[in-house]
Write a protein that holds these residues in place. Structure first.
Motif, short mmCIF file in Angstrom:
data_model
loop_
_atom_site.label_atom_id
_atom_site.label_comp_id
_atom_site.label_asym_id
_atom_site.label_seq_id
_atom_site.Cartn_x
_atom_site.Cartn_y
_atom_site.Cartn_z
N THR A 182 0.85 -1.20 0.00
CA THR A 182 0.00 0.00 0.00
C THR A 182 0.88 1.24 0.00
O THR A 182 2.03 1.21 0.45
N LEU A 183 0.29 2.31 -0.50
CA LEU A 183 0.88 3.63 -0.42
C LEU A 183 -0.16 4.49 0.27
O LEU A 183 -1.30 4.57 -0.20
N GLU A 184 0.21 5.07 1.39
CA GLU A 184 -0.73 5.92 2.12
C GLU A 184 -0.28 7.36 2.00
O GLU A 184 0.87 7.68 2.27
N ALA A 189 3.42 20.87 -2.99
CA ALA A 189 2.17 20.52 -2.29
C ALA A 189 2.49 19.70 -1.05
O ALA A 189 3.40 18.87 -1.05
N THR A 190 1.74 19.94 0.01
CA THR A 190 2.03 19.31 1.31
C THR A 190 1.36 17.93 1.40
O THR A 190 0.30 17.78 1.98
N PHE A 191 2.04 16.96 0.79
CA PHE A 191 1.63 15.56 0.87
C PHE A 191 2.77 14.76 1.48
O PHE A 191 3.94 15.04 1.22
N TRP A 192 2.41 13.79 2.30
CA TRP A 192 3.39 12.86 2.85
C TRP A 192 2.98 11.47 2.44
O TRP A 192 1.79 11.11 2.47
N LYS A 193 3.98 10.66 2.02
CA LYS A 193 3.70 9.33 1.51
C LYS A 193 4.40 8.28 2.36
O LYS A 193 5.59 8.41 2.66
N LYS A 194 3.63 7.25 2.70
CA LYS A 194 4.18 6.14 3.47
C LYS A 194 3.92 4.85 2.69
O LYS A 194 2.77 4.56 2.35
N GLN A 198 8.82 -5.70 4.01
CA GLN A 198 9.83 -5.41 5.04
C GLN A 198 9.30 -4.44 6.10
O GLN A 198 9.98 -4.17 7.08
N GLY A 199 8.10 -3.90 5.90
CA GLY A 199 7.53 -2.96 6.88
C GLY A 199 7.11 -1.64 6.23
O GLY A 199 7.02 -1.54 5.02
N GLU A 200 6.88 -0.64 7.10
CA GLU A 200 6.44 0.67 6.63
C GLU A 200 7.61 1.65 6.68
O GLU A 200 8.47 1.56 7.54
N HIS A 201 7.59 2.60 5.73
CA HIS A 201 8.57 3.68 5.76
C HIS A 201 8.02 4.89 5.00
O HIS A 201 7.24 4.75 4.07
N TRP A 202 8.42 6.07 5.45
CA TRP A 202 8.04 7.32 4.80
C TRP A 202 8.94 7.55 3.60
O TRP A 202 10.14 7.26 3.65
N ILE A 203 8.38 8.06 2.54
CA ILE A 203 9.14 8.32 1.32
C ILE A 203 9.70 9.73 1.37
O ILE A 203 8.98 10.69 1.64
N LYS A 204 10.98 9.84 1.09
CA LYS A 204 11.64 11.14 1.04
C LYS A 204 11.49 11.73 -0.36
O LYS A 204 11.34 11.00 -1.34
#
Length: 161
Positions: A51-53, A124-129, A134-140
């Motif tokens: 998933t991409l949140e 634009a102020t979006f954050w993607k996880k 292997q788990g969850e991580h935030w995308i830089k």
């Protein structure tokens, strides 16, 4: 901005065909409509994506999106521009973002569509996880996105260098 210049954030899926056909709502002055649809990839950085949140800053995100549309409108003779950006959990293959631009001629429509997308990616102020096996991580943010945006700043007349 008038009704032909719209930006919205939503959780619901959008229908590209419906958005395209209602975009100009019968306006016949546009000789060109350019579009971009961004989708969730199945693999990113050699990792399977479950998933991409996407999260956003309500109010601020829409404001920045409208600022980008207005900047495009000032650079090109646009008849309309629409951005729809989804938030929430998305699966591979689902649409994330839609950009539509319309002008009398193709170059203005195509260039403004690319300009809008390049600026949305960096402003634009979006954050993607991402969720992977292997788990969850935030995308830089990516350097390539910053470079894509910078090319528009090098030539303020509307044409990229």
């Amino acid at each position: 901005m008038d009704s032909l210049f719209q930006a919205k954030v939503q959780t619901e899926a959008f229908d590209f065909g419906e958005e395209y056909y209602t975009f100009l709502d019968g306006d016949r002055a546009a000789g060109a409509v350019a579009s971009f649809v961004g989708r969730v990839r199945e693999i990113n950085d050699d990792q399977d994506i479950k998933t991409l949140e996407l999260e956003h800053y309500p109010g601020m995100t829409e404001k920045v999106m409208l600022e980008v549309l207005n900047e495009a409108r000032q650079r090109w003779p646009l008849l309309g521009a629409r951005v729809i950006h989804r938030v929430g959990p998305l699966k591979p293959g689902e649409n994330i973002v839609l950009v539509l631009t319309a002008s009398a001629h193709r170059h203005a429509a195509l260039d403004s569509c690319a300009f809008i997308m390049d600026h949305l990616k960096t402003r634009a102020t979006f954050w993607k996880k991402e969720t992977t096996p292997q788990g969850e991580h935030w995308i830089k943010g990516r350097d390539s996105d910053e470079l894509a945006r910078a090319r528009w700043d090098q030539n303020q007349s509307g044409k990229q260098s």
